[in-house]
Scaffold this active site. Structure first.
Site, mmCIF file in Angstrom:
data_model
loop_
_atom_site.group_PDB
_atom_site.id
_atom_site.type_symbol
_atom_site.label_atom_id
_atom_site.label_comp_id
_atom_site.label_asym_id
_atom_site.label_seq_id
_atom_site.Cartn_x
_atom_site.Cartn_y
_atom_site.Cartn_z
ATOM 1 N N GLU A 1 -3.986 57.311 -60.441
ATOM 2 C CA GLU A 1 -5.230 57.955 -59.999
ATOM 3 C C GLU A 1 -4.998 58.773 -58.733
ATOM 4 O OE1 GLU A 1 -8.060 58.761 -60.829
ATOM 5 O OE2 GLU A 1 -9.272 57.175 -61.683
ATOM 6 N N ASP A 2 -5.847 59.773 -58.549
ATOM 7 C CA ASP A 2 -5.794 60.538 -57.314
ATOM 8 C C ASP A 2 -6.551 59.812 -56.206
ATOM 9 O OD1 ASP A 2 -8.247 60.949 -58.574
ATOM 10 O OD2 ASP A 2 -8.282 63.104 -58.261
ATOM 11 N N PHE B 1 -14.625 64.458 -47.429
ATOM 12 C CA PHE B 1 -14.435 65.100 -48.731
ATOM 13 C C PHE B 1 -13.102 65.839 -48.670
ATOM 14 C CE2 PHE B 1 -14.812 67.763 -52.355
ATOM 15 C CZ PHE B 1 -15.674 67.101 -53.202
ATOM 16 N N LYS C 1 -10.772 54.993 -50.940
ATOM 17 C CA LYS C 1 -11.917 55.255 -50.062
ATOM 18 C C LYS C 1 -12.878 54.069 -50.145
ATOM 19 C CE LYS C 1 -13.455 59.649 -49.927
ATOM 20 N NZ LYS C 1 -14.313 60.840 -50.139
ATOM 21 N N ASP D 1 -12.813 55.916 -55.388
ATOM 22 C CA ASP D 1 -13.962 56.198 -54.535
ATOM 23 C C ASP D 1 -15.033 55.143 -54.807
ATOM 24 O OD1 ASP D 1 -16.218 57.396 -53.286
ATOM 25 O OD2 ASP D 1 -15.503 59.406 -53.715
ATOM 26 N N ASP E 1 -10.100 68.322 -56.056
ATOM 27 C CA ASP E 1 -10.829 69.587 -56.066
ATOM 28 C C ASP E 1 -12.258 69.445 -55.590
ATOM 29 O OD1 ASP E 1 -12.786 70.120 -58.897
ATOM 30 O OD2 ASP E 1 -11.800 68.210 -58.533
ATOM 31 N N GLY F 1 -7.440 65.625 -61.605
ATOM 32 C CA GLY F 1 -7.130 65.334 -60.213
ATOM 33 C C GLY F 1 -5.805 64.669 -59.939
ATOM 34 N N ARG G 1 -7.248 72.700 -55.949
ATOM 35 C CA ARG G 1 -6.282 71.753 -56.526
ATOM 36 C C ARG G 1 -4.838 72.108 -56.193
ATOM 37 N NH1 ARG G 1 -8.763 68.283 -60.132
ATOM 38 N NH2 ARG G 1 -10.511 69.121 -61.303
#
Length: 182
Positions: free
Chosen positions: A100-101, A153, A132, A104, A160, A45, A166
């Site tokens: 990091e992407d 989402f 998030k 969460d 992805d 990610g 992606r």
């Protein structure tokens, strides 16, 4: 715009500006480092964000990669991050930057922090494209976050759903009917 998206939340131009800001923040933080920090991408990610950030940095960094999975093909984290591919480099006595992407639930970030510091890293710094906080299960956060988002989402720019979307050059909200199919 991809037909499976409700809307775009970050354009290519907005992402590029966030990348520049993150790189500048890291340059400032590590400008006096004795040795190049080790920058880690959590595959798959974060790979686009990671590559763009380290290329935008003026500070020299060593690159390495890990694969950690907690989603599989699901829309919800399992809560149990699994290391699929480990680092090649040692983190011992190194400044480590985790790129990091998205942060969460916090499970993956917590697991990574414990792992890296447990291996003797001198410092552990986290830069994420998205935060998030509404979904956080553990009391952990990134040191630098480019963008806070709600409980949507999102996909694109590395993010992805079931290994799709992606390569979109922007980030958008995936239509609920796509990931709620049974």
């Amino acid at each position: 715009m991809n037909k499976d998206l409700e809307r775009i939340v970050l354009s290519e131009k907005e992402i590029a500006q966030m990348v520049k800001s993150a790189a500048a923040w890291l340059d400032e933080k590590f400008k006096n480092a004795d040795t190049p920090p080790l920058a880690i991408s959590v595959l798959k990610g974060s790979v686009f964000f990671y590559c763009d950030v380290v290329r935008a940095m003026q500070t020299s960094v060593q690159l390495d990669f890990m694969t950690v999975s907690s989603y599989g093909n699901a829309a919800e984290s399992s809560g149990v991050p699994k290391i699929v591919m480990d680092l090649a480099a040692s983190v011992y006595d190194r400044d480590v930057i985790l790129v990091e992407d998205i942060v969460d639930s916090g499970h993956t970030l917590s697991r990574m922090k414990d792992l890296i510091l447990g291996r003797g890293a001198k410092s552990f710094t986290v830069v994420t494209l998205f935060d998030k906080p509404s979904r956080r299960k553990l009391p952990i956060q990134a040191d630098y976050s480019c963008c806070e988002i709600g409980d949507e989402f999102i996909v694109g720019y590395g993010l992805d759903y079931a290994q799709q979307y992606r390569s979109l050059p922007y980030v958008g909200i995936l239509k609920r009917e796509i990931y709620e199919k049974k």
